[in-house]
Design a protein around this motif. Structure first.
Motif, short mmCIF file in Angstrom:
data_model
loop_
_atom_site.label_atom_id
_atom_site.label_comp_id
_atom_site.label_asym_id
_atom_site.label_seq_id
_atom_site.Cartn_x
_atom_site.Cartn_y
_atom_site.Cartn_z
N ASN A 5 2.22 1.70 -3.57
CA ASN A 5 1.23 2.07 -4.58
C ASN A 5 0.57 3.41 -4.31
O ASN A 5 0.27 4.16 -5.24
CB ASN A 5 0.15 0.98 -4.67
CG ASN A 5 0.70 -0.34 -5.17
OD1 ASN A 5 1.65 -0.37 -5.95
ND2 ASN A 5 0.14 -1.44 -4.71
N GLN A 6 0.34 3.72 -3.03
CA GLN A 6 -0.42 4.92 -2.70
C GLN A 6 0.45 6.15 -2.48
O GLN A 6 -0.02 7.28 -2.64
CB GLN A 6 -1.27 4.66 -1.45
CG GLN A 6 -2.31 3.58 -1.64
CD GLN A 6 -2.99 3.20 -0.34
OE1 GLN A 6 -2.87 3.88 0.67
NE2 GLN A 6 -3.72 2.10 -0.36
N LYS A 7 1.71 5.96 -2.08
CA LYS A 7 2.55 7.11 -1.78
C LYS A 7 3.69 7.28 -2.79
O LYS A 7 3.93 8.37 -3.29
CB LYS A 7 3.10 7.00 -0.36
CG LYS A 7 2.01 7.09 0.68
CD LYS A 7 2.56 7.17 2.09
CE LYS A 7 1.43 7.34 3.09
NZ LYS A 7 1.92 7.43 4.49
N ALA A 39 0.83 -1.20 0.00
CA ALA A 39 0.00 0.00 0.00
C ALA A 39 0.86 1.25 0.00
O ALA A 39 0.57 2.23 -0.70
CB ALA A 39 -0.92 0.00 1.22
N LEU A 96 2.41 7.68 -6.59
CA LEU A 96 1.76 8.98 -6.76
C LEU A 96 2.78 10.11 -6.80
O LEU A 96 2.49 11.20 -7.29
CB LEU A 96 0.77 9.22 -5.60
CG LEU A 96 -0.47 8.32 -5.61
CD1 LEU A 96 -1.32 8.62 -4.37
CD2 LEU A 96 -1.29 8.55 -6.88
#
Length: 443
Positions: free
Chosen positions: A436-438, A433, A441
Motif C-alpha cells: 500500500n505504501q510503496k 504495508a 504510490l
C-alpha cells in the motif's frame, strides 16, 4: 423523493443490469442446490463457484457503466492538451477472472501520441492484471517454493489461470519496484540529501546479524548477503525482526543493514549487539556502522572451528578428540581466551605432520583474529545472545527455501532479489504495508 431518485446514474444502470442478467443467474443457482443437509459440501462448492461467476459478471457490468470522467490530460511529449477519441473496450485479469471495461482514449494532434489514463490506475504497472490480483500473485510467488506451484495455487483457489512466467514477471516487477525506491532512498541518505530515519520504537535490546549464502545465478553459484535485525522488550520477548537478502557490495550491505536497524528502533535500544561468524568484512562493518554495539563472535561457529581442528588431528569421534575439544571449549566458554590460545600454540609447536600443523594454524589464526569478541561470561551476564542463529535461519528459510530448491538454476540477480524482498515482507508481517505504501504510490 423516491429511492430511485436518490440513486446515482451508475447505480441505476447497475440495478437495471442486475435485474436483467444477474438475478436470473442467482435464481438458477438456487434451483440447482441440493435439498438434503447431508449434501452440505456439494452446496458449498456450487455456491462458491456460482457466486464467483456472478461476481465476475457484475464487475464486468460495472466496468462498462462506471463514471469515466477524468481531467483532460496534456501530452507527455508536447505538453499540449490531448483530444478525446471515444471509449474503446479493453480487458484485465482480476481475482474474479477476466473482465472488460471501457475507458477514454486521448490523442495528441501534433505528435499522434495516445494515452489511456485509467489503465495506469486499473492495471498493475504495465501488466494485464488488476492491482488486487498482482498482490495475490506476488504473495504466492514469495511464499510458495516455485512459480509453478504458485500458478497452480492461483488456479485452484481463485479459478484464475496465469502461466508461471506471468506470475514470475508480476512478482519480480513488484519486488524490483520496491527495491528501486529503497535503493534510491539509501543513496540520498548516503549523500546527505536526506536525514537518517528515526523511529518511535523503544526496544530494550536490539541485535544485528549478517551472514551470506549462495544462489545459482548467471551460470554459477554467487554469494547473496543476508542481514537481519531483531528487537526484544525488557522481559526478552521478541518484538520485531526484519531481514534482507541482496547481491550487494559490503558498503551497500552496511547501509541497508543500518537503515533496517533504525527502522525497528536500534538507535533507541538500551542494549545493542552485533553478532557475526568472524569474517573480517563483518567486523569492519561493525566498527564503521555499529560501533556502539557489543561485538560478539557466534559461539557455534567458534565451536565448529574447534571441532574441525581436533577432528583433523585426533580423528573424528576418538576419545582424545572429545576430551581435547571439551577442554578447549570450557576455557573459551569461561572467557579464558588467552589460555585457549596458549593451548593451541602448544599443540602447533608439537605437531610435525603438515596436515596437523595446518589444522592447528587455522584454528590459532581464527582465535587470534576474534579474541576481542569472545567475552562470553560478560555477554551472558548482560543477557545478550551468543549465537547468530537468527540470520543463519534466514539463510535457510528466506533464501534457501525459495531460491535453492531442486532445479532452481535460472535465477537472475534482479529476479532473486525481487522475490526475496517480497518474501521477507511476508515473513515479518509488513507485506500489506509494503504494497500500500510503496507499490501503489509508484503507480
Amino acid at each position: 423523493m423516491t429511492t430511485a431518485q436518490t440513486l446515482s446514474v451508475v447505480k441505476q444502470a447497475l440495478l437495471e443490469k442486475l435485474h436483467q442478467e444477474i438475478v436470473p443467474q442467482l435464481e438458477a443457482l438456487v434451483q440447482g442446490l441440493p435439498e438434503q443437509l447431508l449434501d452440505f459440501s456439494q452446496a458449498e462448492v456450487q455456491l462458491r463457484e456460482g457466486l464467483l461467476k456472478v461476481a465476475r459478471q457484475l464487475l464486468d457490468i460495472w466496468g462498462h457503466v462506471a463514471d469515466r470522467r477524468v481531467t483532460r490530460p496534456a501530452c507527455p511529449q508536447c505538453g499540449v492538451p490531448m483530444r478525446h477519441l471515444g471509449v474503446p473496450q479493453t480487458g484485465v485479469v482480476t481475482t474474479l477472472g477476466e473482465v472488460s471495461y471501457r475507458r477514454p482514449r486521448w490523442r495528441c494532434r501534433p505528435c499522434g501520441a495516445e494515452c489511456y489514463p485509467h489503465d495506469a490506475v486499473l492495471r498493475f504497472l504495465s501488466h494485464h492484471v488488476s492491482w488486487p490480483l498482482a498482490k495475490v500473485c506476488s504473495r504466492l510467488a514469495a511464499q510458495i517454493a516455485s512459480f509453478d506451484e504458485a500458478s497452480d495455487t492461483l488456479a485452484e483457489d481463485y479459478r484464475v489461470h496465469l502461466a508461471k512466467e506471468t506470475v514470475r514477471e508480476i512478482a519480480e516487477a513488484a519486488g524490483t519496484t520496491v527495491l528501486a525506491q529503497e535503493d534510491a532512498q539509501r543513496q540520498r541518505i548516503r549523500e546527505r540529501q536526506a536525514p537518517l530515519p528515526e523511529s518511535a520504537q523503544q526496544p530494550a535490546k536490539a541485535y544485528v546479524f549478517a551472514d551470506g549464502t549462495t544462489v545459482h545465478s548467471a551460470g554459477d553459484w554467487h554469494e547473496i548477503r543476508v542481514t537481519t535485525v531483531a528487537t526484544e522488550d525488557a522481559a526478552g520477548k521478541p518484538l520485531q525482526r526484519r531481514s534482507r537478502a541482496r547481491f550487494l557490495g559490503v558498503e551497500d550491505v552496511a547501509w541497508t543493514l543500518l537503515l533496517l536497524a533504525r527502522e525497528v528502533g536500534y538507535q533507541n535500544a538500551q542494549q545493542r549487539a552485533f553478532l557475526a561468524d568472524g569474517a573480517a568484512w563483518l567486523w569492519k562493518l561493525q566498527e564503521t556502522y555499529f560501533a556502539r554495539a557489543t561485538a560478539i563472535l557466534d559461539w557455534y561457529h567458534l565451536a565448529e572451528h574447534v571441532h574441525k581442528a581436533a577432528n583433523a588431528v585426533y580423528g573424528q569421534g576418538s576419545a582424545l578428540c572429545q576430551v581435547w575439544t571439551q577442554r578447549l571449549k570450557d576455557e573459551l566458554w569461561a572467557g579464558r581466551v588467552g589460555t585457549a590460545i596458549v593451548l593451541v600454540r602448544d599443540e602447533l609447536a608439537k605437531a610435525r605432520a603438515p596436515t596437523k600443523r595446518e589444522a592447528w594454524q587455522e584454528l590459532l589464526t581464527y582465535l587470534e583474529n576474534n579474541q576481542h569478541h569472545m567475552d562470553y561470561p560478560r555477554y551472558r551476564q548482560l543477557g545478550l545472545p551468543v549465537g547468530s542463529g537468527q540470520v543463519e535461519a534466514q539463510c535457510k528459510t528466506l533464501v534457501g527455501a525459495r531460491c535453492k530448491q531442486a532445479g532452481m538454476r535460472n535465477w537472475t540477480y534482479q529476479g532473486a532479489e525481487a522475490v526475496l524482498r517480497l518474501r521477507a515482507a511476508k515473513q515479518d508481517g509488513s507485506f500489506d504495508a509494503l504494497w500500500n505504501q510503496k507499490l501503489r504510490l509508484a503507480a
